[in-house]
Every structure is written in C-alpha cells, then in structure tokens.
Design a protein around this motif. Sequence first.
Motif, PDB file in Angstrom:
ATOM      1  N   LEU A   1     -26.115   1.374 -87.499  1.00  0.00           N
ATOM      2  CA  LEU A   1     -26.905   2.381 -88.229  1.00  0.00           C
ATOM      3  C   LEU A   1     -26.789   3.740 -87.559  1.00  0.00           C
ATOM      4  O   LEU A   1     -26.580   4.768 -88.209  1.00  0.00           O
ATOM      5  CB  LEU A   1     -28.390   1.967 -88.279  1.00  0.00           C
ATOM      6  N   ARG A   2     -26.919   3.710 -86.252  1.00  0.00           N
ATOM      7  CA  ARG A   2     -26.875   4.966 -85.481  1.00  0.00           C
ATOM      8  C   ARG A   2     -25.535   5.696 -85.659  1.00  0.00           C
ATOM      9  O   ARG A   2     -25.461   6.911 -85.591  1.00  0.00           O
ATOM     10  CB  ARG A   2     -27.101   4.615 -84.008  1.00  0.00           C
ATOM     11  N   TYR A   3     -24.459   4.907 -85.855  1.00  0.00           N
ATOM     12  CA  TYR A   3     -23.127   5.495 -86.011  1.00  0.00           C
ATOM     13  C   TYR A   3     -22.738   5.656 -87.485  1.00  0.00           C
ATOM     14  O   TYR A   3     -21.579   5.923 -87.799  1.00  0.00           O
ATOM     15  CB  TYR A   3     -22.083   4.637 -85.280  1.00  0.00           C
ATOM     16  N   GLY A   4     -23.706   5.449 -88.374  1.00  0.00           N
ATOM     17  CA  GLY A   4     -23.419   5.642 -89.789  1.00  0.00           C
ATOM     18  C   GLY A   4     -22.468   4.607 -90.352  1.00  0.00           C
ATOM     19  O   GLY A   4     -21.730   4.882 -91.302  1.00  0.00           O
ATOM     20  N   THR A   5     -22.492   3.428 -89.763  1.00  0.00           N
ATOM     21  CA  THR A   5     -21.661   2.320 -90.226  1.00  0.00           C
ATOM     22  C   THR A   5     -22.598   1.341 -90.923  1.00  0.00           C
ATOM     23  O   THR A   5     -23.532   0.832 -90.307  1.00  0.00           O
ATOM     24  CB  THR A   5     -20.939   1.694 -89.015  1.00  0.00           C
ATOM     25  N   VAL A   6     -22.371   1.129 -92.201  1.00  0.00           N
ATOM     26  CA  VAL A   6     -23.390   0.500 -93.042  1.00  0.00           C
ATOM     27  C   VAL A   6     -23.461  -1.015 -92.796  1.00  0.00           C
ATOM     28  O   VAL A   6     -22.465  -1.721 -93.001  1.00  0.00           O
ATOM     29  CB  VAL A   6     -23.074   0.776 -94.529  1.00  0.00           C
ATOM     30  N   PRO A   7     -24.606  -1.528 -92.344  1.00  0.00           N
ATOM     31  CA  PRO A   7     -24.691  -2.961 -92.055  1.00  0.00           C
ATOM     32  C   PRO A   7     -24.777  -3.821 -93.315  1.00  0.00           C
ATOM     33  O   PRO A   7     -25.438  -3.455 -94.285  1.00  0.00           O
ATOM     34  CB  PRO A   7     -25.987  -3.102 -91.249  1.00  0.00           C
ATOM     35  N   ILE A   8     -24.083  -4.950 -93.280  1.00  0.00           N
ATOM     36  CA  ILE A   8     -24.196  -5.989 -94.309  1.00  0.00           C
ATOM     37  C   ILE A   8     -24.750  -7.206 -93.581  1.00  0.00           C
ATOM     38  O   ILE A   8     -24.078  -7.763 -92.711  1.00  0.00           O
ATOM     39  CB  ILE A   8     -22.825  -6.312 -94.943  1.00  0.00           C
ATOM     40  N   VAL A   9     -25.983  -7.589 -93.884  1.00  0.00           N
ATOM     41  CA  VAL A   9     -26.666  -8.588 -93.052  1.00  0.00           C
ATOM     42  C   VAL A   9     -27.322  -9.674 -93.893  1.00  0.00           C
ATOM     43  O   VAL A   9     -27.563  -9.504 -95.093  1.00  0.00           O
ATOM     44  CB  VAL A   9     -27.770  -7.923 -92.179  1.00  0.00           C
ATOM     45  N   ARG A  10     -27.605 -10.777 -93.216  1.00  0.00           N
ATOM     46  CA  ARG A  10     -28.446 -11.774 -93.866  1.00  0.00           C
ATOM     47  C   ARG A  10     -29.905 -11.442 -93.565  1.00  0.00           C
ATOM     48  O   ARG A  10     -30.236 -10.996 -92.461  1.00  0.00           O
ATOM     49  CB  ARG A  10     -28.098 -13.178 -93.359  1.00  0.00           C
ATOM     50  N   GLU A  11     -30.774 -11.658 -94.547  1.00  0.00           N
ATOM     51  CA  GLU A  11     -32.180 -11.278 -94.377  1.00  0.00           C
ATOM     52  C   GLU A  11     -32.913 -12.293 -93.515  1.00  0.00           C
ATOM     53  O   GLU A  11     -33.599 -13.187 -94.008  1.00  0.00           O
ATOM     54  CB  GLU A  11     -32.864 -11.192 -95.747  1.00  0.00           C
ATOM     55  N   THR A  12     -32.753 -12.143 -92.197  1.00  0.00           N
ATOM     56  CA  THR A  12     -33.474 -13.028 -91.287  1.00  0.00           C
ATOM     57  C   THR A  12     -33.871 -12.240 -90.042  1.00  0.00           C
ATOM     58  O   THR A  12     -33.189 -11.290 -89.655  1.00  0.00           O
ATOM     59  CB  THR A  12     -32.606 -14.252 -90.904  1.00  0.00           C
ATOM     60  N   GLY A  13     -34.993 -12.621 -89.436  1.00  0.00           N
ATOM     61  CA  GLY A  13     -35.441 -12.028 -88.169  1.00  0.00           C
ATOM     62  C   GLY A  13     -35.390 -10.520 -88.185  1.00  0.00           C
ATOM     63  O   GLY A  13     -35.786  -9.857 -89.144  1.00  0.00           O
ATOM     64  N   GLY A  14     -34.855  -9.973 -87.089  1.00  0.00           N
ATOM     65  CA  GLY A  14     -34.806  -8.525 -86.929  1.00  0.00           C
ATOM     66  C   GLY A  14     -33.886  -7.842 -87.927  1.00  0.00           C
ATOM     67  O   GLY A  14     -34.043  -6.647 -88.210  1.00  0.00           O
ATOM     68  N   LEU A  15     -32.927  -8.585 -88.473  1.00  0.00           N
ATOM     69  CA  LEU A  15     -32.033  -7.969 -89.463  1.00  0.00           C
ATOM     70  C   LEU A  15     -32.846  -7.572 -90.694  1.00  0.00           C
ATOM     71  O   LEU A  15     -32.648  -6.501 -91.284  1.00  0.00           O
ATOM     72  CB  LEU A  15     -30.913  -8.946 -89.852  1.00  0.00           C
ATOM     73  N   LYS A  16     -33.768  -8.451 -91.053  1.00  0.00           N
ATOM     74  CA  LYS A  16     -34.622  -8.173 -92.210  1.00  0.00           C
ATOM     75  C   LYS A  16     -35.529  -6.964 -91.952  1.00  0.00           C
ATOM     76  O   LYS A  16     -35.786  -6.162 -92.842  1.00  0.00           O
ATOM     77  CB  LYS A  16     -35.466  -9.420 -92.481  1.00  0.00           C
ATOM     78  N   ASP A  17     -35.985  -6.842 -90.716  1.00  0.00           N
ATOM     79  CA  ASP A  17     -36.932  -5.769 -90.389  1.00  0.00           C
ATOM     80  C   ASP A  17     -36.262  -4.415 -90.192  1.00  0.00           C
ATOM     81  O   ASP A  17     -36.946  -3.388 -90.207  1.00  0.00           O
ATOM     82  CB  ASP A  17     -37.697  -6.114 -89.096  1.00  0.00           C
TER      83      ASP A  17
END
Length: 481
Positions: free
Chosen positions: A392-408
């Motif tokens: 995020l900080r480097y403007g690289t768009v994350p593609i994540v599974r909605e779990t734990g800290g990724l969801k938050d």
Amino acid sequence: MKKILFVASEGVPFIKTGGLADVVGSLPKEFDKRYFDTRVILPKYMCMTEAMKSMMSYKTHFYMDFMGQQEYVGVLEAKSDDITYYFIDNEKFFHGPKPYGDNHIEEISKFVFFSKAALSILPVIDFRPDLIHCHDWQTAMIPVYLKERFAGGEFYRGIKSVMTIHNLKFQGVYDIKTIKNITGLDKSYFAPDKLEYFKDANILKGGLVYADAITTVSATYAEEIKTAFYGEKLDGLLNARSNDLRGIVNGIDYDDYNPETDEYIVRNYNAGNFRKEKVKNKRALQKQLGLEENDKKMMIGIVSRLTDQKGMDLVAYIMDELCQDDIQLVVLGTGEAQYENMLRHFDWKYQGKVSANIYYSEELSHRIYASCDAFLMPSLFEPCGLSQLMSLRYGTVPIVRETGGLKDTVEAYNEYESKGTGFSFCNYNAHEMLGTIRYAEKIYYDKKREWNKIVDRAMAADFSWKASALKYQEMYDWLIG
Ligand code: ADP
Ligand code: GLC
C-alpha cells in the motif's frame, strides 16, 4: 518513567525471518520517550551477520542453573535508533545456520533457556521493568516464571507481563515429561487449566494463562482465534480470557519503507508523481530478472514465506490458468520444498513471464514492493500481515483474502462508489482468487484512471505506528497503574 522490556526471538536490524522482526524492531521506537524507557532482549545467534555482531559490546556474563547444569549466560549490548538492545549469548543454544531449527526438543530448550536467562540478567544489568512484553511462544515461559520461581524475590515482585500472539500456529508443544524436565516446573503446572494441552504440554498456553494481558496483531484475528477454525485448539482458553484479549493492528516503519527515500529502489517516487515515476522501477526490475521489458504489462508480486499459511496451494492450483493471462508474476520467498519447486517449475515453463526468486533478499523485496502493479497475498490465515502494508505504501495494489489483518487493512475496491485500496475475496478457493485477480486485470487494462485512483487511496492510507503505538501505551498505563 515507565520501564518496558520487549523480549523476542527476532528483531530488525539484528535478525529477521518474518514480520515479528519488523514489529520488534520498529514499535519500541514509537513510544513516547518522555514516559517510557523501552529496551529489548534478543538471543545472540551465531548466524547473525558480522556487521550486526560488530555493533554489540560485551557487558557481563554469569552462570545460570538450567536443566541441572550451570550454563553460560553472556550479555552483550547495542544501540540502534536510540533503543538499547541486550543479547543473550550461549553458543550451545544459539548455534546453527538459522535462528530456528527443525528439532522440536532443541527449539524448546533453546527458548526456555532464553526466557529464563532474559529474566535472570535483569538485576545484573540493573534494569527492573514495570512490564515485560513477550512475543510468541518462544518467550511464553516468561509470564509463567514471573508467577513461579521469580515470584518470591523483591526485585521481580509486581512486574506485569503482556503476551502478544503473532502467530497462534506455533506453540512449543511436546510431551509433559520432556517439558517438565526442560522448564523445571513442578507437576502441578501440567494441569488442564495451566500448561497441559491434550495430554501434552504447551508453552504458549502457559504464557496465555499467566500473562496479565494478551494481545494479537489485528482486531479481526483477535476475534478469529476464539473460533475452532482459527483457534489452533486454544480457542477455549482465548474465549475464557477474552476480557484480557485485544487486537492492535501492526504498523510498519515509515522511514524504512518510504518510496520517496528508499535506497534499494531504482527510482524514488511519491503520491504526487507515481503516475510517471513508479513504472521506471518496473522497467528496471524486468531487466534485472529477465522478464519481457514492457511498461504496459501488469506485474503481480509475491514476497512471502512459502507455506500453507500464505495460501501457496491456491497459487499452485491456478498457476497454469493465470499464466495464460497478459501478466507477469514476480515471486520472492523461501519455505516448504513443494512450493519452492512448484515456483521454480513455472519460472522454467513461462520464461520471460514468471520470475521465481527462491532466497531471502531485503533489497529485492523493496524492489518488488516498488515495481509491481499488484501484490498477491491469498492467506489461509493472517494475524496481521505486513507485506500488504508495504505494498500500500508503495502504491502497489494488494489482492488479498479477507482474513485477519488483511481484512482490516485492505479495503475492497468498489467501482460504483469509487472506494477501496485493493481487491479481496472471501472463500479459500483458488478460482475465487483467480476471478478476483482477473477483475483486477480488467480494471488495470481497461480503466487505468480508476486503477490510478486506487493507487492514490492506497498511498494515502496511514499504516504508520502512530495510532497503534498509542494503544499499546494506553494498555501499559492501565496495567502498570
Ligand atoms: P510473516 O511474518 O507471517 O512472514 P508478514 O507479512 O507479517 O508475514 O511479514 C513478512 C516480512 O518478511 C515482510 O517484511 C516481508 O517483506 C519479509 N519477507 C518475507 N519473505 C522474504 C524474502 N524471501 N526476502 C526478503 N524479505 C522477505
Ligand atoms: C506473524 C504473522 C503475520 C504478522 C507478523 C507480525 O509472523 O504471520 O501476519 O504480521 O507476525 O506481527
């Protein structure tokens, strides 16, 4: 002045295998120095680099009783970013090419020794903490010992402890006889409401029973670990202690991870000029890794331990399909042989398109965060996750599974409301993941302005330690009184 002591098995810059080291190396710096004197104890591993060892100076040594023998405890000291670090030296326990080995008994004796030594050096270095902040199973004997053999003496009386769970999967479990022998605890401690765990003994459980407070590294993971799916068979205990359990989301070091000043990357950039400048990093990385040199290709990155936790089986399952798409994939990681080999195979099969880098490199990791368009992190579980914050900080768009800290920490893109900092999917399913990657591809190729607005929002999100450090401080104040 309140005195806080961190004890952990790794910490940046001295030794790192994963996110724990980032947290231990960055959080203590963020506390208000007018009110908190925070110090850190780490093992002195023989595998630390010479550069790190040369920062340390010998302070003292003594012998400590451990498993019926007198064991050498050396104490070294170093300063990094104004924080005092102490290192426990014993070559019998801290040898080997890596901080962690595969032999369970050796690991348990190594870190029980470390925990006991960390408590034992305190009078010698003349530092009496008001609170000891312990991280993961490796230091979970500390809350137990504080209430047991160290409870009697004047020096240790009243020292509070916090146990932070960075990863509930690792607990330090072995049979009761062995752990009783290593810890020296008497048999009353191996009861179901203490260290006993399905007929075995569990060190982390000891920490979770005896610590004055428990934290974990995101709000969602704090809820998840109270369920059977994520609870690693400690959900009962975590439910019982839910009043003392809180989730505080991790931050990252905004100086170390800053696209504007990062010395590892080819072209620095910021939220104002990434549209023009960021791609120059991609160009350089394509060249460096032998990928097709094409500014327009969507480049997806992975920087990860290659384990089940990180969703690598999902990646393996759809690799051939994904590689039919108009993308490039750059992976940096080490871990389980099956995943390392899988990635090497696809690197060979899709030359110019897939680059698998099966090693550890701080420099390449920064280049990937800076160069890629998207970052894939489809974890099975994720207590917090720092890689997506770095992306995020480097403007690289994350593609994540909605779990734990990724969801938050990653807000899903919503094309109707022009919201979101990344893409996410819910179920642990390879084709659900592939569908989400393809949705991201579509936005990237067909709606570039929209994509760039996602990048704007990603770079504007604040995951520095500021807010979370305050939450830790509040907890310390509340516990110490
Ligand atoms: P975890 O601690 O579960 O491995 P995190 O996302 O919290 O996951 O943190 C991982 C950290 O380790 C990040 O700083 C990431 O950049 C780094 N990392 C992981 N693998 C590598 C590698 N092969 N080379 C360099 N850095 C790595
Ligand atoms: C663990 C977790 C990761 C977390 C890190 C730091 O390694 O797997 O999710 O970010 O600890 O707390």
